[in-house]
Each structure stands twice: as structure tokens, then as C-alpha cells.
Enzyme design. Structure first.
Site, short mmCIF file in Angstrom:
data_model
loop_
_atom_site.label_atom_id
_atom_site.label_comp_id
_atom_site.label_asym_id
_atom_site.label_seq_id
_atom_site.Cartn_x
_atom_site.Cartn_y
_atom_site.Cartn_z
N HIS A 1 -8.45 -3.34 3.01
CA HIS A 1 -7.81 -2.02 3.02
C HIS A 1 -8.25 -1.20 1.80
O HIS A 1 -8.62 -0.02 1.93
CB HIS A 1 -6.29 -2.20 3.03
CG HIS A 1 -5.51 -1.01 2.58
ND1 HIS A 1 -5.05 -0.04 3.44
CD2 HIS A 1 -5.11 -0.62 1.34
CE1 HIS A 1 -4.41 0.89 2.75
NE2 HIS A 1 -4.43 0.56 1.49
N ASN A 2 -8.22 -1.81 0.62
CA ASN A 2 -8.61 -1.10 -0.60
C ASN A 2 -10.07 -0.66 -0.53
O ASN A 2 -10.42 0.45 -0.96
CB ASN A 2 -8.40 -1.98 -1.83
CG ASN A 2 -6.94 -2.11 -2.21
OD1 ASN A 2 -6.09 -1.39 -1.69
ND2 ASN A 2 -6.65 -3.02 -3.11
N SER B 1 0.84 -1.20 0.00
CA SER B 1 0.00 0.00 0.00
C SER B 1 0.87 1.25 0.00
O SER B 1 1.88 1.32 0.69
CB SER B 1 -0.90 0.02 1.24
OG SER B 1 -1.67 1.20 1.27
N GLU C 1 -10.28 2.32 1.73
CA GLU C 1 -9.63 3.47 1.11
C GLU C 1 -10.48 4.07 0.00
O GLU C 1 -10.68 5.30 -0.07
CB GLU C 1 -8.27 3.02 0.55
CG GLU C 1 -7.53 4.13 -0.19
CD GLU C 1 -6.22 3.62 -0.81
OE1 GLU C 1 -5.40 4.47 -1.18
OE2 GLU C 1 -6.06 2.39 -0.94
N LYS D 1 -5.26 -6.72 2.32
CA LYS D 1 -5.09 -5.65 1.33
C LYS D 1 -6.41 -5.36 0.63
O LYS D 1 -6.73 -4.19 0.33
CB LYS D 1 -4.02 -6.05 0.30
CG LYS D 1 -3.75 -5.00 -0.78
CD LYS D 1 -3.29 -3.67 -0.19
CE LYS D 1 -2.66 -2.74 -1.19
NZ LYS D 1 -3.41 -2.42 -2.38
#
Length: 201
Positions: A191-192, A133, A195, A188
Site C-alpha cells: 500500500h505504501n 493507513s 501511495e 501495508k
């Protein structure tokens, strides 16, 4: 002298990660396919353009690239998620030996990571799914990294990831073994999602 780490894929993220690792004193072999007229001599061009890569060894032949690495080998792939990852694995697998480790640093779906992990484990090859990231700037100056897979495989590359990672307010590296299987790529993915939702808001 044999290289510590091999990197396959010298797009924006792959090149930035390579520059980051090289700036920490890690000896690299770098590989990018030849795909005229769009991708020609990419590795040589990166070495000429970026001083950090002055000592990196450029390759366009996959077999020569693999031979350039110290054994057991560690190879990081920064290629497009999906079929391209499977294609690269299929090409390189016959050249690997038991104990070697492949690292997928792209945005692969965690279930694909687990499928690849299971397939490679039967060949005695380690496989890590590494969430990265921070985009281009983060890859160059210090990303947050989320590795998943067998802990012993992660320990092999832990010093390199810690050296390249961003540092928090306590100067601790922003990298931590997440767990087994595709857990790194799963985190991840979450997380994406967070985000991108925040960006839309």
C-alpha cells in the site's frame, strides 16, 4: 475498573488512535516513557488536552500499566519501527501471561513481524501486525486497518477495530483480517509503495 485496551506510545499517531478508541467507549490505559526534557508527563498532558481521553488512565511505570488491564490483556504499540519495537517487547514480556496479545500498529517490516510472532508464540503470547493507513487525520477520524496474525487473536480485538475504522460507501468498516503471519504489514508495505509512487507522479 480494569481497562479494555492498553496503548503504548503517545506520539501523533498513538494519541490520535487513543482518542479514536476512547470516543467509541473503549476504556483505555495509556503509557508513554519519561524521557526528560523532551518527553515528560505525555499521558497526563494528552488527557488534559483532549476531552475524549478524560476517562483514560495514564501510566509511566510499565508494570503498573500492565496491571491496569483486564486479562487476558490486549496491548497496542504505536512506536517507531525497528529496534524500538524489539526493545518494548523485551521490556514488557516478563510482565505478560499466556493468552495476552501484543499489537504492533507501526510500519514494521513484515519479516520482523513474523520473527516476533514466532518468538512470542513460544511464550503463549499472541502477536498481531496491524497496518494503519490514513495518517494523523485518519487515525483520529477513522483509518483503514490491515491486521495480520492468528485469526483467533484478531477476533478478540475485531469489535474495537471495526468501531474505530473508516467506513466505506456501504457503511462497512475498512478493516479486514488479511491472513496469518506478517501479512498485515506486508499489505501495508505494498500500500505504501503504491501511495508514494502516486504522490511522486
Amino acid at each position: 475498573m480494569a481497562s479494555d485496551l492498553g496503548i503504548i506510545g503517545l506520539g501523533v499517531m498513538g494519541t490520535s488512535l487513543a482518542r479514536n478508541f476512547a470516543s467509541k467507549g473503549i476504556q483505555l490505559s495509556i503509557f508513554n516513557r519519561q524521557n526528560p526534557p523532551h518527553e515528560v508527563d505525555i499521558a497526563q498532558k494528552a488527557i488534559r488536552e483532549y476531552p475524549e481521553l478524560a476517562n483514560a488512565l495514564p501510566y509511566y511505570d510499565l508494570a503498573e500499566f500492565v496491571k491496569s488491564l483486564q486479562t487476558p490483556r490486549c496491548i497496542l504499540m504505536m512506536v517507531q519501527a525497528g529496534e524500538v519495537v524489539d526493545h518494548v517487547i523485551g521490556e514488557i514480556l516478563p510482565m505478560l501471561e499466556k493468552g495476552d496479545i501484543l499489537i504492533d500498529a507501526g510500519n514494521s517490516f513484515f519479516k520482523d513481524t513474523e520473527r516476533r510472532m514466532e518468538m512470542l508464540s513460544k511464550e503463549g503470547i499472541g502477536f498481531l501486525g496491524l497496518g494503519v493507513s490514513g495518517g494523523e487525520k485518519g487515525a483520529l477520524e477513522g483509518p483503514s486497518m490491515m491486521p495480520g496474525g492468528e485469526s483467533q487473536d484478531y477476533r478478540r480485538i475485531e469489535p474495537w477495530l471495526q468501531a474505530a475504522a473508516a467506513k466505506n460507501f456501504n457503511n462497512e468498516p475498512c478493516v479486514q483480517w488479511i491472513g496469518k503471519g506478517g501479512s498485515g504489514h506486508f499489505v501495508k508495505m505494498v500500500h505504501n509503495g503504491i501511495e508514494y509512487a502516486e504522490m511522486q507522479l
